[in-house]
Design an enzyme around this catalytic site. Structure first.
Site, PDB file in Angstrom:
ATOM      1  N   HIS A 520      59.202  -1.214  67.285  1.00 38.63           N
ATOM      2  CA  HIS A 520      60.608  -1.396  67.789  1.00 38.63           C
ATOM      3  C   HIS A 520      61.838  -1.107  66.840  1.00 38.63           C
ATOM      4  O   HIS A 520      62.826  -0.673  67.461  1.00 38.63           O
ATOM      5  CB  HIS A 520      60.669  -3.091  67.899  1.00 38.63           C
ATOM      6  CG  HIS A 520      61.338  -3.410  69.342  1.00 38.63           C
ATOM      7  ND1 HIS A 520      62.564  -2.556  69.751  1.00 38.63           N
ATOM      8  CD2 HIS A 520      61.253  -4.198  70.096  1.00 38.63           C
ATOM      9  CE1 HIS A 520      62.787  -3.195  71.032  1.00 38.63           C
ATOM     10  NE2 HIS A 520      62.125  -4.333  71.076  1.00 38.63           N
ATOM     11  N   ASP A 524      63.027   1.610  71.687  1.00 35.53           N
ATOM     12  CA  ASP A 524      63.008   0.594  72.752  1.00 35.53           C
ATOM     13  C   ASP A 524      62.193   0.306  73.752  1.00 35.53           C
ATOM     14  O   ASP A 524      61.472   1.366  74.178  1.00 35.53           O
ATOM     15  CB  ASP A 524      64.553   0.486  73.184  1.00 35.53           C
ATOM     16  CG  ASP A 524      65.641   0.580  72.027  1.00 35.53           C
ATOM     17  OD1 ASP A 524      65.302  -0.146  71.124  1.00 35.53           O
ATOM     18  OD2 ASP A 524      66.649   1.096  72.085  1.00 35.53           O
TER      19      ASP A 524
END
Length: 547
Positions: A520, A524
């Site tokens: 992450h 995204d």
């Protein structure tokens, strides 16, 4: 203090290298682990990382230029530091030299010893250290010594087989002389740069050299002194796993093959090797069937051996008793544990799952495989689709740095392969430029050599994305741990025949689950989802991969 970085020796046959690309420029800040440049060797173009921190003060070899191994590549130091002495030919301070030369495994081998010990070595004596044979190797295990103390060693002779975190590799001598001392016995593990052996003129007094080297802090797992090695009991000497034929010729066999043969009571001289140069590998032992028509002269010693060494008795465990078995961790298993734990606990993982229809892919594959000498698997089609999807979504093809995100515009896909001791990830370089048949042939070759421990370190480095497939084991869906420094890994499940809805009707269809694990920090959720959508389109309509 400024440090000289030299042209590394990145392959066993490399004598010079070409700087393909500089990824840093003079004045840039350098962190340990940053990629300085891409260097073209005689075998491949490889990323060369920094083992030092500071500012890039000087570039000695410009992009496109070729220079011999050990030529001045760059200088790293403090911003504004005076490097005129280094440019004039001055040396890097001794304490920093080993760190700057870290990528060059063979260069380390030729390092005589720490500065203090080097001045005390007798003439012609060379201290050989545990080499760094892969980019992630921090320690190695001596699987087999192919020479013993007192043997004459020629330049290029194989001294030992060393087990790294990725493979068991033959380690050759870069010096000639007599093997005077062995510092790490078979089965023992020691850090890179530990005292491995001493080579020099026969009869040279080396008493105290090993102790001085250990006292210098470079070796932490040395064997007994040379006198104790020579006086070792006969039982210890039988651990020498270099088999010989009846006429004295050497039998080439992998350490694993030797171990299995020993466990099964198979004589290596009766086994025909299928590996390189007739080397006996694991599959040769497993598929070996003793000949019933063996000559009597050959069978007699075997019978004698069986009589003197009966098979180990079976262990019967009474009901309700606790029975455990302890298996020593291999270097590969320890590194797998370390790297996956680091990945899981440093990179914030999340998973995206998508189901794809495989009906068109199955039909296309059947058509492709009608072409003579062509064999394409579903995994090959997934790899090709990933390569093309990564070109459209380069943010997936990235890696995290503390001060920046590196976007790779070249696609090097790592393919997870299960081997005896764990897992390795050979790399398909520039996968997007390969055809389906090229991908299929390359994957089969790499996977086969991975299982026989024949891969070189350079074949397992530089991946930008990874594919892991457990569909052949009937696993329909799973989540993988990211193979850092990649930012993502795709988990591929089995193809399942089941009812699906098409055009408002329930029909029989074939589907496959794909799970994308993402870091992450770099990817995204929407970015990962868009990549999977593109991937789904390629797989469900394979003809689009040819457009």
């Amino acid at each position: 203090m400024a440090i000289k970085v030299t042209m590394p020796r990145l392959s066993d046959t490399m004598t010079e290298g070409t700087v393909a690309t500089w990824l840093k420029k003079v004045g840039d800040k350098i962190s340990e682990g940053d990629i300085l440049a891409e260097i073209e060797t005689d075998k491949a173009t490889m990323e060369f990382e920094s083992f030092n921190e500071g500012t890039l003060l000087h570039i000695g070899i410009q992009a496109g230029e070729t220079a011999p191994v050990d030529s001045l590549l760059a200088i790293i130091g403090n911003e504004g530091e005076d490097i005129s002495a280094l440019l004039a030919g001055g040396d890097t301070p001794p304490a920093e030299a080993p760190k700057a030369d870290a990528p060059t495994a063979e260069a380390k081998t030729e390092t005589a010893a720490p500065a203090k010990a080097a001045t005390e070595l007798p003439k012609g004596v060379i201290v050989v250290t545990m080499p760094r044979l892969s980019d992630t190797m921090t320690e190695g295990t001596v699987a087999t010594w192919l020479k013993k103390v007192g043997d004459t060693v020629a330049e290029g002779d194989i001294l030992a087989e060393i087990e790294t975190d990725k493979a068991t590799m033959e380690f050759e001598s870069f010096n000639a002389g007599t093997l005077l001392y062995i510092g790490i016995q078979e089965g023992n593990t020691a850090p890179v740069d530990s005292l491995l052996a001493i080579i020099g003129p026969a009869g040279t007094d080396i008493s105290g050299i090993a102790d001085n080297y250990t006292a210098g802090g470079a070796a932490t797992a040395s064997a007994p002194a040379a006198e104790e090695t020579k006086a070792a009991p006969a039982a210890a000497q039988t651990t020498e796993t270099v088999a010989e034929t009846s006429n004295g010729g050497r039998i080439l066999a992998s350490p694993l093959a030797k171990k299995i043969a020993s466990d099964k009571g198979i004589q290596l001289s009766q086994v025909k090797g299928s590996g390189e140069n007739g080397r006996i590998v694991k599959s040769d032992i497993e598929n070996f069937t003793p000949s019933a028509q063996a000559p009597a002269a050959a069978s007699a010693p075997a019978a004698k051996q069986e009589a003197s060494a009966p098979a180990a008795p079976k262990v019967f465990v009474p009901a309700g008793e606790v029975y455990t078995e302890e298996i020593k961790n291999s270097q590969m298993r320890k590194i797998i544990a370390k790297r996956l734990a680091e990945s899981l606990f440093t990179a914030p993982h999340y998973n995206l799952v998508i189901e794809v229809s495989m009906d068109e892919a199955m039909a296309s594959r059947a058509t492709i495989n009608t072409v003579p000498d062509t064999k394409v698997s579903f995994n090959d089609m997934v790899i090709k689709a990933c390569a093309l999807a990564l070109k459209k979504h380069p943010k997936i093809n990235s890696q995290w740095k503390e001060d920046a995100i590196i976007i790779n515009h070249h696609v090097n896909i790592g393919v997870a392969v299960a081997v005896e001791d764990g897992l390795v990830v050979p790399v398909l370089r520039f996968t997007d430029a390969m055809s389906l048949s090229q991908i299929g042939a390359s994957v089969r070759d790499l996977a086969g050599r991975a299982k026989n421990k024949k891969l070189g370190p350079q074949e397992m480095e530089g991946s930008t994305f990874t594919v892991s497939n457990l569909g052949m084991f009937g696993i329909t869906e799973f989540n993988s741990i990211i193979n850092q420094p990649n930012s993502a890994i795709l988990s591929v499940g089995a193809i399942v025949e089941k009812p699906v809805v098409k055009n408002g009707q329930i029909v029989v269809g074939n589907t496959m689950m794909l799970s994308l694990a993402c870091d992450h920090r770099t990817i995204d959720g929407a970015t990962g989802a868009q990549f999977l959508q593109t991937l789904k389109q390629y797989i469900e309509s394979p003809v689009t991969m040819l457009a």
